[in-house]
Design an enzyme around this catalytic site. Structure first.
Site, mmCIF file in Angstrom:
data_model
loop_
_atom_site.group_PDB
_atom_site.id
_atom_site.type_symbol
_atom_site.label_atom_id
_atom_site.label_comp_id
_atom_site.label_asym_id
_atom_site.label_seq_id
_atom_site.Cartn_x
_atom_site.Cartn_y
_atom_site.Cartn_z
ATOM 1 N N SER A 118 59.390 105.826 11.519
ATOM 2 C CA SER A 118 58.249 105.409 12.343
ATOM 3 C C SER A 118 57.678 104.056 11.966
ATOM 4 C CB SER A 118 57.145 106.467 12.256
ATOM 5 O OG SER A 118 57.569 107.660 12.882
ATOM 6 N N GLU B 125 78.317 62.220 -38.926
ATOM 7 C CA GLU B 125 79.548 61.807 -38.257
ATOM 8 C C GLU B 125 79.920 60.337 -38.443
ATOM 9 O OE1 GLU B 125 81.678 63.824 -36.424
ATOM 10 O OE2 GLU B 125 80.486 65.426 -37.321
#
Length: 830
Positions: A487, A90
């Protein structure tokens, strides 16, 4: 001569005027474009959207959440190789120029003049600083105005910030394709590596991407991507940043990309990760979740989670296979390329090692199947076509679920499978070892359920299974499914009684009972599960051990439903429990998470615990903004180290929801359920376990909730649209849910020594007759147990029975240790 001098003077004056006019014009342009430039000082306080990362208790990555997948890396953490790769691609003169590169601008201008009128996009000459100005402060408009503003901003940024700061901003902001922003995220997305692990070829490829992330896709544009990568490698070599040998090797390296998942990164952790995501969303909102860069340390134990998932899935499959084989997922035309057709059928991604396959041919002894091929990163179907064999042993379980052959064991493979059947298969095992190339037919279970494992002392959720497959259904049955606990709710009722004057030796009559519900409600006749058998007068210990419904109803009558409702609320099982006696048998609806939390309070001695999936949350700067453990640690922050001061003390101010001695009494009774009651299958764990089964009316849900001294587990199994699981004992919590708990606890407690439950100070252990609850005499031995009593209580010396007045007269004709009293009919909760 004089004319020449005058002419030169004129030229000088004209040149000076033109120069001044040019300077003035340039100054005017600069002023014009500068007056509305964005404020570049905001870069100093720049906080980019950063993904939130969720980790398991051991630090393993569990999940990532983000709109822009980004991890912010300071420049000091970026390897030199990666920096050089981006500079080579770049802006090789980055550390020399002042924000703009005149030579680059000249090259771009010449190229623009050359291509003028060709409709080609002008080539940029932006430096990294200019790209920072554009990405942060401007837009992507293609115009000279934007370029001038970009250049002006770049020069100002260069004066305000260091080169390293500018490069840091660039490397963390730049978009690199596949949803990755910045080099840290891109390194993970493309190569599943940290930036420190990147090779020369990999770093060069990432550096090539800013120009055209989509155009350099590693699969769709593979050749172009290689070409651009090699260009960056050449620039690295040309600049002297890598050696010739490194460049040669990098050019030869293939471009292989790892398709990193966006889901949970720990297998079987999907339900847990989603619950954490919801928690963070509710605490901090959407923006903080997806952009805040939070670091979340969860309570998940990956080892226990895998064990929970393994045993829960095995239990669901085991039950489902007992109901028979329902047939293939779908049918497929296997002419031509069956792989492409099979790839288009959605398969579940989180049920490994199961694999989707299509039957290609069958005979009596085997079927040849072709496996669903995977897809490449670009979406293309892999060309490889893998096959295997399903043997007769692999289909013997597949009895027909309906029709004339229902319940018959198949004698040939062709009775079960036909060409074109789309099925799931799993490696076939014999004697604990996989048989190479052979597979077993599998079936996605219709039944579902959930499991939660929790640390009872802190409320930390160690594992959670919300269903068979998260990919199949994201509905979390552990936290979102409200089911009747049956239960398994009874320990709350018995805890309320023991906390209010009753003892484990208190005797209540077990006999038929009729209750007028009033206001047109009719008469309710609760019954025990076991074929209408009744025990007569029995102790609370035996009543809980055998899960006797009539005893529980009489006990609820005696202590009152308002008190039970208060305890249910204390334990967090229900927010409000109606004052109907049926709710004492678990007729209300609650979740597995709530039940496990309630049992945790029994296991830890009665202290309130709040379930949590999260230990700690840190913001993007490492500051802790949430911590679950709020206990005060006195002496933990000694600034000068150890100097013989007292040991640090944890101050626990959590509410005591149940008396410590009551908690031990109910724990001892629940241990009896496992040793000699409805959950004896769990006894195979070989370590102290307390727990309770539960089966709802019509056997629509099967439960087990239990605990060791340091681990609580809760399980329910049932259909998402409730329907009976079966008939008789085969559809009970003891038959369906308890074996899953057994298998899980065997694995989870494998490395832990047998640890008995701690007896609190003040508890008296007294010898009693286990059947009558009376104090045992010196010579008694047969039915004698050590029962736990609080100070001020003791076993009775004479016989006293609760519920005699409303009991059927037949129930009292028998002695306390007499046989069962019969009554026709079955039903109730168990």
């Amino acid at each position: 001569m004089r004319l020449v001098v005058r002419f030169l003077g004129f030229l000088f004056a004209a040149g000076t005027v033109l120069f001044l006019v040019g300077v003035a014009a340039a100054a005017g342009l600069i002023w014009h474009f500068s007056k509305d430039l964005p404020d570049y000082s905001q870069l100093q306080d720049y906080e980019p959207p950063v993904m939130t990362r969720i980790h398991a208790a051991d630090g393993a990555l569990l999940g990532e959440y983000a709109r822009e997948r980004r991890l912010y890396l300071p420049i000091q953490a970026v390897p030199k190789l990666v920096i050089n790769a981006f500079l080579a691609a770049e802006d090789k003169n980055f550390y020399e120029h002042g924000g703009i590169d005149p030579s680059g601008m000249l090259r771009a201008a010449l190229l623009y003049a050359e291509n003028y009128g060709s409709n080609r996009r002008p080539q940029g000459a932006s430096t990294i600083t200019q790209q920072v100005a554009k990405n942060f402060l401007l837009n992507n408009e293609v115009s000279f105005t934007r370029k001038i503003k970009e250049a002006l901003l770049a020069m100002r940024i260069e004066r305000a910030y260091s080169k390293d700061k500018i490069l840091e901003l660039y490397l963390n902001e730049i978009y690199l394709g596949l949803g990755a922003y910045g080099i840290a995220a891109a390194s993970l997305v493309y190569f599943d590596k940290s930036v420190n692990e990147l090779t020369v070829a990999e770093a060069a490829y990432l550096a090539a991407l800013p120009k055209a992330p989509a155009g350099l896709h590693p699969v769709k544009n593979h050749d172009r991507a290689i070409e651009r990568r090699n260009y960056v490698i050449d620039r690295l070599l040309e600049n002297g940043w890598i050696k010739q040998a490194d460049a040669d090797q990098a050019r030869k390296d293939p471009l292989i990309v790892t398709n990193r998942t966006n889901g949970a990164h720990i297998f079987a952790g999907e339900y847990f990760a989603e619950e954490v995501r919801r928690d963070i969303f509710e605490r901090y909102g959407e923006k903080k979740l997806y952009e805040g860069g939070l670091s979340v340390r969860t309570t998940l134990d990956p080892k226990i989670q895998l064990e929970a998932r393994k045993t829960m899935v095995a239990g669901l499959v085991r039950y489902d296979e007992e109901q028979g084989y329902r047939g293939p997922i779908s049918k497929l035309d296997i002419s031509g390329d069956w792989g492409v057709k099979l790839a288009d059928i959605k398969s579940l991604s989180d049920i490994s090692p199961w694999r989707m396959a299509v039957v290609l041919e069958t005979n009596d002894q085997s079927a040849r199947v072709g496996f669903q091929p995977g897809r490449e990163l670009g979406g293309a179907v892999n060309k490889d076509r893998e096959t295997g064999l399903v043997s007769l042993d692999g289909v013997k379980w597949a009895k027909a679920a309906s029709g004339p052959a229902r319940g018959r064991t198949p004698t040939t493979v062709s009775q079960v499978l036909a060409p074109g059947d789309v099925i799931y298969v799993d490696p076939l095992f014999r004697d604990g070892n996989p048989v190479e190339g052979q597979y077993r037919l599998e079936q996605l279970p219709e039944v579902s359920g959930a499991m939660v494992a929790m640390d009872p002392w802190t409320g930390r959720v160690l594992a959670m299974v919300g269903g068979f497959s998260f990919d199949q259904s994201q509905f979390n049955r552990a936290t979102q499914a409200y089911r009747q606990p049956g239960s398994s709710f009874k320990p709350i009722v018995y805890s309320a009684a023991l906390d209010n004057g009753y003892t484990p030796s208190t005797v209540v009559v077990d006999a038929p009972i009729e209750i007028d519900q009033g206001q047109g409600g009719g008469v309710w006749r609760p019954e025990n599960f076991s074929n209408g058998k009744y025990q007569g007068p029995t102790t609370l210990r035996n009543a809980l051990r055998l899960s006797l419904n009539t005893v529980t109803v009489r006990l609820a009558q005696d202590i009152g439903m308002p008190l039970i409702s208060e305890y249910a609320k204390r334990f967090g099982v229900y927010d409000e429990l109606p004052n109907y006696l049926s709710y004492a048998l678990g007729a209300g609806e609650t979740t597995v998470m709530r039940m496990v939390t309630a049992y945790s309070m029994i296991a830890n001695g009665g202290r309130r615990v709040k379930p949590t999936f999260i230990d700690r949350i840190q913001d993007r700067y490492g500051h802790t903004i949430f911590r679950h453990d709020a206990r005060e640690c006195r002496g933990c922050d000694a600034p000068e180290g150890w100097k013989n001061q007292p040991e640090p003390q944890l101050v626990d101010r959590r509410e005591q929801v149940l008396d410590t001695m009551t908690a031990y009494q109910i724990t001892s009774m629940l241990e009896g359920v496992v040793q000699r009651g409805t959950a004896t299958v769990v006894r195979e764990v070989g370590k102290p376990i307390a727990g309770k089964t539960g089966t709802t009316n019509e056997a629509k849900d099967a439960w087990f909730v239990g605990f060791s001294p340091d681990l609580v587990v809760g399980i329910y199994v049932g259909y998402d649209k409730p329907r009976p699981l079966g008939r008789g004992n085969a559809a009970t919590g003891g038959h369906i849910a308890a074996p899953i708990a057994r298998d899980f606890l065997k694995l989870a407690l494998a490395d832990k020594p047998p640890t008995p439950f701690k007896i609190p100070a003040g508890i008296k252990l007294i010898r009693v007759d286990s059947k009558t609850g009376l104090r045992a005499g010196p010579g008694d031995s047969g039915n004698v147990i050590l029962e736990a009593f609080k100070p001020g209580t003791a076993p009775p010396d004479n016989y006293s029975v609760i519920g005699v007045a409303d009991a059927d007269s037949r129930s009292m004709t028998a002695a306390p240790d007499a046989g069962n009293i019969m009554r026709p009919g079955t039903g109730g909760l168990y």
